[in-house]
Scaffold this active site. Structure first.
Site, PDB file in Angstrom:
ATOM      1  N   HIS A 191      71.435  30.289  14.082  1.00  0.00           N
ATOM      2  CA  HIS A 191      72.455  31.298  13.797  1.00  0.00           C
ATOM      3  C   HIS A 191      72.649  31.523  12.302  1.00  0.00           C
ATOM      4  CE1 HIS A 191      73.248  30.678  18.095  1.00  0.00           C
ATOM      5  NE2 HIS A 191      73.316  31.981  18.016  1.00  0.00           N
ATOM      6  N   GLU A 433      69.220  33.877  29.436  1.00  0.00           N
ATOM      7  CA  GLU A 433      68.711  33.069  28.329  1.00  0.00           C
ATOM      8  C   GLU A 433      68.547  31.608  28.720  1.00  0.00           C
ATOM      9  OE1 GLU A 433      71.383  33.316  24.964  1.00  0.00           O
ATOM     10  OE2 GLU A 433      73.164  33.256  26.225  1.00  0.00           O
ATOM     11  N   ASP A 457      67.381  31.875  22.882  1.00  0.00           N
ATOM     12  CA  ASP A 457      67.672  30.671  23.651  1.00  0.00           C
ATOM     13  C   ASP A 457      66.650  30.447  24.758  1.00  0.00           C
ATOM     14  OD1 ASP A 457      69.913  29.225  22.631  1.00  0.00           O
ATOM     15  OD2 ASP A 457      71.113  31.012  23.034  1.00  0.00           O
ATOM     16  N   CYS A 504      67.623  41.308  23.681  1.00  0.00           N
ATOM     17  CA  CYS A 504      68.441  41.315  22.455  1.00  0.00           C
ATOM     18  C   CYS A 504      68.138  40.124  21.562  1.00  0.00           C
ATOM     19  CB  CYS A 504      69.929  41.372  22.790  1.00  0.00           C
ATOM     20  SG  CYS A 504      70.513  39.928  23.679  1.00  0.00           S
TER      21      CYS A 504
END
Ligand code: PEP
Ligand code: MG
Length: 588
Positions: A191, A433, A457, A504
């Site tokens: 992240h 995910e 993920d 995404c």
């Protein structure tokens, strides 16, 4: 000149002076300060000790409430240690005598204390070593916190070099002052990487041992396109990078026209190209760059930048602002995806052993229903301003989806009773995910309105590779046939059920994968705003037949290397400028 290889996570090249961002987890290097700064360092030490005592008091009170007297006593003992002048006086004396930073003085004195306890041999003293380490971490963190604000006061723009950066530390950076980022740890889809991208700051993570060797003020190049960091570059290298930067700028300028053109292939197939955002203001960047809306709003960043749970009103304001900025384009709100590398570890008294397998995402929300309800209320209220969707992260069981939908229904009932406007028909979907959601896609498809495949993920869970761990970064790739087969199954399941499916994860924003994703049947892609124009350019340069052919070819490969080489080759032919006109192993 020293060249370091790392993982390119946020594109562009930064050339500037190093600013070493010391993190409390780092072995503290011995840094000296000028005579004139000695008093300042002593006052920083006093401030850090006082704020640590305050923080320990908060932890003590919480432990007393939640864990009982025995646990609370630990924090009381820690506070007592920080009041003990036989520990803190030598720190002050060392700053004066050796003219060193407060961080260094703290590290040395805590190390001496830990050694003393360890030498006593007795078990009860040995456990005190852990207490000392923990306490040291508190004080160093308090000092690093100051360092953070020192960074925000930076007048000269600089390149931040750090051992490790958390997503919330990175989120506090300002692109005007932070030219680039290079860290020892971290991976492509961590992240921290995503935040650097959102801020448009070139970044290379997972460099290995850079923070230890770099010093403030040295010249450094951060090549976020290639994953290279050059410390103290020679003139020739600087020149070649300056020329490269000019070429890339020229390429970006040619992408400007993409904003007003539709995302449609040469044979007329329309693609819905959306943006991923972390902050409300980015919604404007998405529309300006020609995105059709927001396909993923990582709402937890609102929390991360505030350092407390935002109230329903604070959330509503940010969400409504986002919807308004989009002017009628859709926005998919992903409910808080906290946990793992985001927030909850530092808030816990006992960090989780395997945070990515722990209390994160929808699990965290379902264990904190009042918090979850506050967020859902804020999202649904924002939906009165324009089209929205609600998406739940990391769903692994059908029960979780059902529970989350029940909470949402409850929230809608309340809003209706209160006479608050919202859209009862708001689509509700899930991130696919986790391997379990992907394998059971056809079952999930019957109970939700859309899927969004979160490849960041999905890759880590399918391949058992931590997305933030640089030492296994070479194993982390969406090109693995196992990942691609699962994705294909998810697309097929969604189509059969007639629900929308998008991607995404970062994969959708990399030019290498566009043809493959279209060839697999995907028509909705959500990418970081910075990637919108180049992905649109690829879409506009290909026809579906070629994409489908490529997808079939790639589907027949057994190894990720074959897949990667084949995809890279195909992308080179369509958009060579995106590779800066350089070959794969040209370091500069
Ligand atoms: C993903 O996992 O692919 C995703 C988009 O979510 P995040 O990166 O926030 O985990
Ligand atoms: Mg995810």
């Amino acid at each position: 000149m020293e060249i370091y290889k790392g993982i390119p996570v946020s594109g562009g090249v930064a050339i500037g002076k190093v600013f070493v961002f010391d993190d409390a987890g780092l072995r503290v290097p011995r840094r000296t300060v000028p005579e004139s700064r000695v008093e300042f360092e002593k006052s920083r030490l006093d401030g850090a000790l006082a704020s640590s005592v305050g923080e320990l008091e908060r932890l003590r009170q919480r432990a007393e409430r939640e864990l009982g007297d025995e646990a609370a006593k630990i924090f009381a003992f820690h506070q007592g240690m920080l009041h003990d002048r036989s520990l803190t006086e030598p720190m002050r004396r060392r700053i004066e005598a050796e003219k060193v930073t407060a961080e260094y003085a703290v590290a040395v004195e805590f190390a001496r204390l830990a050694e003393t306890f360890a030498r006593l041999g007795d078990h009860s003293f040995a456990t005190k070593v852990d207490d000392v380490r923990d306490l040291e971490r508190h004080v160093l963190q308090a000092l690093t916190g100051e360092h953070k604000s020192a960074l925000s006061r930076l007048e000269e723009p600089a390149v931040v070099v750090a051992h490790e950066l958390t997503p919330s530390q990175a989120a506090a950076f300002h692109p005007g002052t932070v030219l680039g980022v290079a860290t020892d740890t971290g991976g492509r889809t961590s992240h921290t990487a995503i935040v650097a991208q959102a801020l448009g700051i070139p970044a290379v993570l997972g460099v290995g041992q850079l923070a230890e060797f770099a010093s403030d003020g040295e010249t450094v190049i951060v090549d976020g396109d290639r994953g290279v960091v050059v410390l103290n570059p020679d003139e020739e290298t600087l020149e070649s990078y300056r020329a490269y930067t000019l070429r890339m700028r020229a390429f970006s300028a040619t992408l400007g026209e993409m904003a007003s053109l539709p995302a449609v292939t040469t044979d007329g197939t329309e693609v819905c190209l959306l943006g991923n955002i972390e902050f409300a203001t980015e919604a404007s960047a998405v529309t300006k760059l020609g995105g059709a809306g927001v396909g993923l709003f990582r709402t937890e960043f609102l929390w991360l930048t505030m350092d407390h749970e935002p109230t329903e009103e604070e959330q509503y304001e940010a969400y409504a602002e986002t919807v308004n900025r989009l002017g009628g384009r859709p926005c998919t709100f992903r409910t808080f995806d906290l946990g793992a590398d985001k927030h909850t570890q530092s808030a816990r008294i006992e960090p989780e052993r395997n945070p990515f397998l722990g209390l994160r995402s929808i699990r965290y929300c379902l264990q904190n229903i009042p918090m979850f309800r506050r967020q859902l209320r804020a999202i649904m209220r924002a939906g009165a301003h324009g089209p929205i969707k609600v998406m739940f992260p990391l769903v692994t069981t059908l029960m979780e989806l059902r529970q989350a939908k029940m909470v949402l229904n409850d929230v809608m009932e309340d809003l209706a009773e209160e006479g608050v406007s919202f859209d009862r028909e708001t689509p509700v979907g899930i991130m696919v995910e986790s391997p379990s959601a992907a394998v059971m896609a056809s079952t999930f498809a019957r109970e939700c309105d859309f899927f969004s495949i979160g490849t960041n993920d999905l890759v880590q869970y399918v391949l058992a590779v931590d997305r933030t761990n640089e030492t296994v970064a070479s194993l982390y790739t969406p090109c693995h046939p196992a990942v691609l087969r699962l994705m294909k199954d998810v697309v097929r399941a969604a189509r059969r059920q007639g629900i929308e499916v998008s991607v995404c994860g970062e994969m959708a924003g990399e030019v290498e994968y566009t043809m493959l994703l279209l060839g697999m049947g995907l028509r909705n892609l959500s990418v970081s705003p910075a990637a919108i124009s180049r992905i649109k350019r690829v879409i506009r340069g290909v026809d579906m037949e070629a994409c489908e052919r490529l997808a079939r070819k790639v589907g027949s490969f057994d190894s990720e290397r074959q897949v990667a080489a084949c995809l890279r080759d195909a992308a080179w032919k369509i958009i060579p400028e995106a590779f800066g006109g350089r070959s794969a192993d040209d370091p500069a």
